[in-house]
Design an enzyme around this catalytic site. Structure first.
Site, PDB file in Angstrom:
ATOM      1  N   LYS A 129       0.781  -1.180   0.115  1.00 18.58           N
ATOM      2  CA  LYS A 129      -0.183  -0.008   0.047  1.00 18.58           C
ATOM      3  C   LYS A 129       0.742   1.337  -0.114  1.00 18.58           C
ATOM      4  O   LYS A 129       0.587   2.206  -0.667  1.00 18.58           O
ATOM      5  CB  LYS A 129      -0.762   0.046   1.380  1.00 18.58           C
ATOM      6  CG  LYS A 129      -1.493   1.373   1.421  1.00 18.58           C
ATOM      7  CD  LYS A 129      -2.156   1.337   2.906  1.00 18.58           C
ATOM      8  CE  LYS A 129      -1.304   1.320   3.857  1.00 18.58           C
ATOM      9  NZ  LYS A 129      -1.788   1.704   5.344  1.00 18.58           N
ATOM     10  N   THR A 130       1.776   1.044   0.818  1.00 22.75           N
ATOM     11  CA  THR A 130       2.844   2.553   0.885  1.00 22.75           C
ATOM     12  C   THR A 130       3.327   2.800  -0.321  1.00 22.75           C
ATOM     13  O   THR A 130       3.421   4.149  -0.789  1.00 22.75           O
ATOM     14  CB  THR A 130       3.736   2.251   2.272  1.00 22.75           C
ATOM     15  OG1 THR A 130       2.887   2.352   3.218  1.00 22.75           O
ATOM     16  CG2 THR A 130       4.272   3.730   2.445  1.00 22.75           C
ATOM     17  N   ASP A 170      -5.290   7.811   3.846  1.00 18.10           N
ATOM     18  CA  ASP A 170      -4.463   6.520   4.259  1.00 18.10           C
ATOM     19  C   ASP A 170      -5.254   5.966   5.328  1.00 18.10           C
ATOM     20  O   ASP A 170      -5.864   6.513   6.091  1.00 18.10           O
ATOM     21  CB  ASP A 170      -3.126   6.652   4.338  1.00 18.10           C
ATOM     22  CG  ASP A 170      -2.447   5.176   4.410  1.00 18.10           C
ATOM     23  OD1 ASP A 170      -2.987   4.195   3.882  1.00 18.10           O
ATOM     24  OD2 ASP A 170      -1.207   5.330   4.854  1.00 18.10           O
ATOM     25  N   GLU A 171      -5.317   4.676   5.465  1.00 14.45           N
ATOM     26  CA  GLU A 171      -5.511   4.147   6.680  1.00 14.45           C
ATOM     27  C   GLU A 171      -7.173   4.511   6.863  1.00 14.45           C
ATOM     28  O   GLU A 171      -7.734   4.703   8.078  1.00 14.45           O
ATOM     29  CB  GLU A 171      -4.826   4.219   8.183  1.00 14.45           C
ATOM     30  CG  GLU A 171      -3.610   3.763   7.837  1.00 14.45           C
ATOM     31  CD  GLU A 171      -3.305   2.237   8.014  1.00 14.45           C
ATOM     32  OE1 GLU A 171      -4.506   1.449   7.911  1.00 14.45           O
ATOM     33  OE2 GLU A 171      -2.114   1.712   8.115  1.00 14.45           O
ATOM     34  N   GLN A 173      -8.885  -4.639   8.571  1.00 14.50           N
ATOM     35  CA  GLN A 173      -7.955  -4.329   9.685  1.00 14.50           C
ATOM     36  C   GLN A 173      -8.403  -3.284  10.621  1.00 14.50           C
ATOM     37  O   GLN A 173      -7.751  -2.175  11.100  1.00 14.50           O
ATOM     38  CB  GLN A 173      -6.573  -3.752   8.876  1.00 14.50           C
ATOM     39  CG  GLN A 173      -5.889  -5.028   8.160  1.00 14.50           C
ATOM     40  CD  GLN A 173      -4.584  -4.585   7.851  1.00 14.50           C
ATOM     41  OE1 GLN A 173      -3.756  -4.378   8.555  1.00 14.50           O
ATOM     42  NE2 GLN A 173      -4.272  -4.507   6.405  1.00 14.50           N
ATOM     43  N   ARG A 187       1.130  -9.780  10.768  1.00 16.12           N
ATOM     44  CA  ARG A 187       2.365  -9.240  11.032  1.00 16.12           C
ATOM     45  C   ARG A 187       3.481  -9.993  10.694  1.00 16.12           C
ATOM     46  O   ARG A 187       4.623  -9.620  10.612  1.00 16.12           O
ATOM     47  CB  ARG A 187       2.617  -8.557  12.488  1.00 16.12           C
ATOM     48  CG  ARG A 187       1.377  -7.749  13.154  1.00 16.12           C
ATOM     49  CD  ARG A 187       1.172  -6.658  12.121  1.00 16.12           C
ATOM     50  NE  ARG A 187       0.108  -7.018  11.158  1.00 16.12           N
ATOM     51  CZ  ARG A 187      -0.187  -6.117  10.197  1.00 16.12           C
ATOM     52  NH1 ARG A 187       0.499  -5.150   9.842  1.00 16.12           N
ATOM     53  NH2 ARG A 187      -1.116  -6.474   9.337  1.00 16.12           N
TER      54      ARG A 187
END
Length: 672
Positions: free
Chosen positions: A37-38, A214-215, A245, A607
């Protein structure tokens, strides 16, 4: 073809390229865990700039200062430019920008203070005392939480909270009197300004013609409203998130904003990023198996090209001490056999109270570790004292800062004097500092002569240092002189008479704080090296964990919430027990919380890159009582073929493991 385009067309998959190039119109990017994503966001903004969109027309919003900083650095590195007019910011920091320019429209002054939790608690106690409310009957943290939920729009006044309404109104009045705002105000007040002043809204809409959030699954209702107000006219809004998430409902996040976005921006382009670049196929299959049991989600199926992952290891230690010993031993074994670095290990827990035994286990085995979410450098008492001196110089109406430092070091300003000051401040409608000035100089002052002299000395100190600090020049040297003039060293020695090492350590912290200020004001890239910007940056930084360069070579012990956005080669999830995850209290509050608890477990699993270990104790000490534990029902949702049962402190053979799984299945069949 631009150099940026050549780069991303080589590096990205087709869905990622589509997300980068869909510049115009509303775009919803569903970015699964580990889907790059980043990198996509970075290339998207770089592509926009390359396509002729001015820097100043782009507003990119995210949730932590660290994320905003990393994103901006990546874009600058990609383009090889400084990009001074590009705003990549947290929601709260952008709110500060709006307030700095326009808060005067609501009757505030521009040099407002931002109160953190400790400041809010102090003000809440002061307000309650003035209202003659007995503090022993008031849950201070619970009250602040209720106020925050009201402000953030995640709750409304009801029968349970109605009795707090007068306290809330008085608290808000005090905030304005002291020219202060809190974190919720950094979103709430800008929205109010935009709604009440169309010219201000028009100014921001004209400038920011392209927005990226974002997020997005972590946005609150008010943050959504903020974004909607700014972006609805041009429609060039791109939101990036993953409803799987969404784990922050307790602080106002609402994953339903994804649905709201679809309603408010019809005809949007939806792009799913489903290829995972982080985890092995085994770990990803386990995560998919768990999250598929949630019903309120967008369908997606993460996949990876990384084949042949190790099985997930599940252990049933006898108790929490055996659990800590098992995890410590596994880490040491991996470090020895596979040259695993300690900083590549994440040990995740559902709640902080599970940390103590794990810490003891690491200490016993001489394994270095860091616990995320500990006390920040800027929250240490001696640093907080210095910050309050600076805040009072920046904003003399900041009563909370004044109350903290007026007797630090001791100045003999007693309770009677304070009561007289507060009475005068209330009747005259002024701050305590103004009351100090008035009563210390008045010939008919009700104060004793000694008290007048003490107050006059204190106000003179602030009046002397205020213009020096506000000049924006040589602030670090000015603070050094202030520390010497108030003789803070002697104060520390008197506070720690039996341990001069503590006094020296605390004074060294103050020297480090001054070094931070010196670096801040001498940074050539800092466009605003003044006192207000320095203080606001510190206050906003307290929302994030302060990263420490010395943390390499240490195990990462943290809650699952703190681990979101991170990744580790090897992950241990401790306490995978019914009542821990899912957490009993969360389910008691609302049965619907089971889906968020499952999302939390999904975040923990994803993670891990190479190896995943899960531990579920057979019994655990809670308070002073030892209770029998049952495995988390979420373990049943992981396909059985992906799991191998490890030995902890007791040998668990395959037949026993099969019996244990049979017992779990029988129990869950009865409860379903």
């Amino acid at each position: 073809m631009t150099a940026v385009k050549q780069h991303y067309q080589k590096e990205l998959n087709p869905q990622q390229i589509r997300a980068v190039e869909a510049i115009n119109g509303p775009v919803l990017i569903i970015a699964g865990a580990g889907s790059g994503k980043t990198r996509v966001i970075t290339y998207r903004i770089a592509h926009m700039l390359g396509a002729g969109v001015p820097q100043s027309a782009i507003l990119a919003l995210t949730f932590t200062n660290k994320a905003a900083r990393e994103m901006a650095e990546r874009i600058r590195a990609l383009l090889g430019k400084k990009l001074p007019n590009l705003i990549v910011s947290t929601f709260h920091a952008f709110g500060v920008r709006v307030l700095r320019s326009h808060i005067h429209r609501l009757g505030y002054r521009e040099n407002f203070s931002i109160y953190d939790t400790s400041d809010q608690l102090s003000l809440l106690k002061e307000t309650a005392r003035e209202m003659k409310m007995p503090l022993e009957n008031l849950d201070l943290y619970g009250t602040l939480t209720a106020f925050s939920r009201i402000k953030s729009g995640s709750a409304e006044w009801n029968e349970d909270t109605a009795q707090l309404r007068p306290l809330y109104d008085d608290y808000q009045s005090h905030m304005k009197l002291y020219n202060a705002v809190d974190f919720d105000d950094l979103i709430q007040i800008p929205i109010r300004i935009l709604r009440e002043h169309p010219d201000v809204l028009d100014e921001y809409r004209r400038r920011f013609q392209y927005m990226l959030v974002d997020e997005f699954q972590d946005t609150s209702r008010q943050q959504y409203d903020f974004m909607h107000l700014l972006g609805v006219e041009h429609q060039n809004v791109c939101v990036v998130g993953d409803d799987d998430q969404s784990i922050y409902s307790w602080r106002g996040a609402d994953y339903k904003n994804l649905v709201q976005f679809e309603n408010d921006f019809p005809g949007l382009c939806e792009i799913k990023l489903e290829r995972n670049y982080r985890s092995s196929d085994t770990i990803l299959a386990a995560a998919n198996g768990v999250i598929a049991h949630n019903t309120n989600r967008k369908s997606k199926n993460l996949w990876t090209g990384t084949q042949g992952g190790s099985p997930i290891e599940l252990a049933y230690p006898e108790d929490e001490r055996a659990e800590a010993a098992f995890i410590a031993e596994k880490i040491k074994t991996l470090a020895m056999r596979e040259q695993l670095k300690y900083h590549d290990v994440g040990v995740l827990i559902r709640t902080n109270n599970l940390a103590r035994t794990l810490e003891e286990g690491f200490l016993a085995e001489n394994i270095p570790y860091r616990m995320s979410g500990g006390e920040s450098f800027f929250q240490r008492k001696e640093i907080k004292d210095m910050i309050c001196y600076l805040r009072l110089c920046a904003n003399p109406d900041d009563d909370v800062s004044l109350l903290r430092i007026m007797n630090t070091p001791r100045r003999g300003i007693g309770r009677k004097t304070l009561e007289q000051l507060q009475e005068y401040a209330r009747s005259a409608g002024v701050s305590l500092f103004s009351a100090m000035h008035a009563l210390s100089a008045a010939s008919d002052s009700p104060l004793a002569a000694r008290a007048q002299a003490d107050l006059a000395e204190f106000t003179a100190l602030i009046d002397t240092y205020r213009p020096k600090l506000l000049s924006g020049k040589r602030m670090a040297e000015t603070v050094t002189a202030l520390v010497a003039e108030i003789d803070y060293w002697s104060h520390l020695v008197s506070e720690h008479q039996k341990n001069d090492k503590v006094a020296k350590w605390k004074f060294r912290n103050i020297e480090l704080f001054i070094d931070i200020m010196r670096a801040y004001e001498s940074d050539p890239d800092n466009l605003d090296p003044g006192l207000f910007a320095f203080l606001n940056r510190i206050t906003l930084q307290l929302r994030d964990d302060i990263e420490d360069d010395d943390d390499r070579g240490k195990i990462n012990l943290m809650t699952i919430h703190a681990a979101k956005g991170l990744e580790h080669e090897v992950v241990f999830v401790a306490g995978v027990e019914d009542g821990v995850i899912p957490h009993a209290r969360a389910i008691e509050e609302d049965e619907a919380n089971i889906e968020e608890e499952r999302r939390l477990f999904y975040v923990a699993i994803t993670r891990a890159k190479r190896k995943l270990f899960l531990t579920s104790c057979r019994r655990r000490k809670v308070m002073r009582e030892v209770i029998d534990c049952s495995p988390s029902p979420f373990l049943e949702e992981i396909p059985a073929e992906l799991i191998t049962v490890s030995e902890a402190d007791t040998t668990v053979d395959q037949s026993e493991a099969a019996d244990y799984f049979a017992m779990m299945r029988a129990r869950f069949a009865k409860s379903s």
